[in-house]
Enzyme design. Structure first.
Site, mmCIF file in Angstrom:
data_model
loop_
_atom_site.group_PDB
_atom_site.id
_atom_site.type_symbol
_atom_site.label_atom_id
_atom_site.label_comp_id
_atom_site.label_asym_id
_atom_site.label_seq_id
_atom_site.Cartn_x
_atom_site.Cartn_y
_atom_site.Cartn_z
ATOM 1 N N PHE A 137 0.943 -1.221 0.176
ATOM 2 C CA PHE A 137 -0.062 0.154 0.118
ATOM 3 C C PHE A 137 0.742 1.230 -0.048
ATOM 4 O O PHE A 137 1.781 1.364 1.064
ATOM 5 C CB PHE A 137 -0.854 0.091 1.201
ATOM 6 C CG PHE A 137 -1.918 1.056 1.134
ATOM 7 C CD1 PHE A 137 -3.063 1.219 0.464
ATOM 8 C CD2 PHE A 137 -1.848 2.488 2.081
ATOM 9 C CE1 PHE A 137 -4.137 2.244 0.164
ATOM 10 C CE2 PHE A 137 -2.589 3.510 1.581
ATOM 11 C CZ PHE A 137 -3.610 3.499 0.988
ATOM 12 N N ASP A 222 9.335 2.320 1.819
ATOM 13 C CA ASP A 222 8.011 3.092 2.214
ATOM 14 C C ASP A 222 7.740 2.986 3.838
ATOM 15 O O ASP A 222 7.380 2.092 4.038
ATOM 16 C CB ASP A 222 6.952 2.895 1.403
ATOM 17 C CG ASP A 222 5.791 3.570 1.614
ATOM 18 O OD1 ASP A 222 5.822 4.422 2.763
ATOM 19 O OD2 ASP A 222 4.560 3.577 0.842
ATOM 20 N N LYS A 251 2.699 9.812 8.279
ATOM 21 C CA LYS A 251 1.665 9.464 9.290
ATOM 22 C C LYS A 251 2.316 9.938 10.797
ATOM 23 O O LYS A 251 1.916 10.811 11.056
ATOM 24 C CB LYS A 251 1.584 8.005 9.531
ATOM 25 C CG LYS A 251 0.840 7.479 8.334
ATOM 26 C CD LYS A 251 0.106 6.077 8.507
ATOM 27 C CE LYS A 251 -0.950 5.494 7.565
ATOM 28 N NZ LYS A 251 -0.625 4.875 6.433
HETATM 29 C C1 LIG Z 1 -0.685 5.377 5.015
HETATM 30 C C2 LIG Z 1 0.098 5.036 3.689
HETATM 31 C C3 LIG Z 1 0.477 5.725 2.651
HETATM 32 C C4 LIG Z 1 -0.352 6.641 2.460
HETATM 33 O O1 LIG Z 1 -0.233 8.045 3.297
HETATM 34 P P1 LIG Z 1 -1.574 9.122 3.244
HETATM 35 O O2 LIG Z 1 -1.066 9.987 4.137
HETATM 36 O O3 LIG Z 1 -2.754 8.454 3.568
HETATM 37 O O4 LIG Z 1 -1.490 9.754 1.759
HETATM 38 C C5 LIG Z 1 1.527 5.367 1.783
HETATM 39 N N1 LIG Z 1 2.302 4.301 2.296
HETATM 40 C C6 LIG Z 1 2.101 3.388 3.486
HETATM 41 C C7 LIG Z 1 3.057 2.321 3.685
HETATM 42 C C8 LIG Z 1 1.290 3.758 4.299
HETATM 43 O O5 LIG Z 1 0.921 3.025 5.334
#
Ligand SMILES: *Cc1c(COP(=O)(O)O)cnc(C)c1O
Length: 398
Positions: A137, A222, A251
């Site tokens: 994700f 990520d 986050k």
């Molecule tokens: C939540 C998340 C995103 C997206 O972050 P947003 O602030 O909602 O755009 C991208 N990568 C990972 C691993 C995430 O958990």
């Protein structure tokens, strides 16, 4: 009053979230309160955002002070809190330079653009493809969505952005086979979050790093969900004995305030020059002071990271005990630090609803995985309270 607010919420907001029937108004530490005065213990933590709990005094005071000094100026100028935050992040990571944005998806977009730009400058012109994992994700904007390795999120939004190839996570052979002369980077979550807390094998990321080096590919990690101490170290990559070329963060970074960051090694970062990438609000002073206060508090005498490790172990052990008690309901416990998942044998929506009734907020992801991402300040007593509620709830549904 709460009922009326929920009616208005359903009337005026786009229907993009399956929201639980509660309006949250106030939070302190591990607790939040609804508009009708009910108290909840929060094991969702804004999905890994409220790293220090709700309204941590250091973050609140930093925001109060900055809000009276300067709210926003353009990136046409140097910005004091942005410089300090960049230094903190560089001193804490293996990276050399930072680009600030406002969310996880934006940090991923910046990483994709930087990887493509760097590769075009350092390889052949048509080196652009990024390999990502099934179950990954990376966010909801179009390129981040195209990078995301889950078809259910793609449906209805085609055509996707070209240049992404998805392979099974934790499968080195699949990675080796997927590389072509067009490949420029590999992008992975060190621990997959949204799909339900999936860990790599111990040697996987080391092997991926080696393959990237052998083939002249960039490694993008990520860390939007795993970063900021969530797994017991500041970055999750520290557990695996490797260094990525590019890191994405968001986050937990602002301790509850919207901010994202993309970090890179100097040699790679060099491909971004004036005019190549930008964000109006990126590195906004207000967001930066919140992030500075969050990082300083997180790293202050190591107490919070230590708590994350100890509580993570205690939490996992407590969940394992629950699994022994309800073997037909609970399939597996996974995770690291305070990023824990409990896979159920059935969909978990009813469990989430019953917990809400009993005053505990928990998150269900991927349909049948309870995902626990509490603030890193959680105590044994609060974990015990959650486990007591879960024990009741599993007893009721069994
Ligand atoms: C939540 C998340 C995103 C997206 O972050 P947003 O602030 O909602 O755009 C991208 N990568 C990972 C691993 C995430 O958990």
């Amino acid at each position: 009053m709460e009922k009326k607010l929920i009616e208005e919420s359903k009337k005026y907001l786009m229907n993009t979230y399956a929201r639980l029937p509660v309006v949250l108004r106030k939070g302190r530490g591990m607790k939040v309160w609804s508009t009708d005065g009910k108290e909840y213990l929060d094991f969702v933590g804004g999905i890994a955002v409220n790293i220090l709990g709700h309204c941590h005094p250091k973050v609140v005071i930093a925001l109060q002070k900055q809000s009276q000094r300067l709210l926003h100026v353009s990136n046409l100028y140097h910005i004091e809190p942005q410089i300090k935050l960049a230094r903190l992040l560089i001193e804490t990571s293996c990276a050399d330079r930072v680009f600030f944005c406002n969310s996880g998806a934006e940090a991923v977009e910046a990483a994709i653009k930087l990887a493509r730009k760097y590769s075009k400058e350092h390889g052949v012109a048509d080196k652009y493809e990024i390999i990502t994992a099934h179950g990954s994700f990376h966010g909801r904007t179009l390129a981040a969505l195209s990078a995301t390795g889950q078809e259910k999120f793609h449906k209805g939004f085609e055509p996707l952005v070209p240049g992404f190839k998805h392979i099974p996570f934790n499968d080195i052979d699949a990675l080796t086979k997927a590389i072509t002369k067009h490949t420029c980077a590999v992008m992975l979550e060190p621990i997959q979050g949204e799909i339900g807390i999936k860990l790599p094998s111990e040697s996987y990321l080391k092997q991926v790093r080696q393959i990237c080096d052998d083939n002249g590919l960039l490694l993008i990690l990520d860390e939007v969900q795993t970063g900021m101490g969530r797994t017991g170290k500041f970055f999750a990559y520290e557990h695996f004995g490797i260094e990525p070329d590019i890191i994405t963060l968001a986050k937990g970074l602002g301790g509850g305030v919207a901010i994202g960051a993309m970090l890179a090694k100097d040699s790679v970062a060099h491909s971004f020059q004036p005019g190549t990438h930008a964000s109006t609000f990126g590195g906004n002073p207000l967001a930066c002071v919140a992030a500075i206060a969050t990082i300083e508090t997180l790293l202050e005498d190591g107490f919070i990271l230590d708590n994350c490790n100890r509580m993570g172990k205690y939490f996992k052990k407590s969940l394992e005990r629950l699994k022994k008690e309800f073997p037909s309901s609970i399939a597996e416990i996974r995770g690291m630090g305070l990023m824990l998942g409990m896979e159920l044998t059935k969909p978990c929506a009813s469990i989430v609803n019953l917990c809400l009734e009993k005053g505990v907020l928990i998150n269900c992801t991927s349909g049948n995985v309870l995902r626990f991402l509490p603030p890193l300040i959680v105590t044994e007593k609060e974990i015990d309270s959650l486990i007591d509620v879960l024990e009741d709830v599993f007893g009721e549904v069994a």
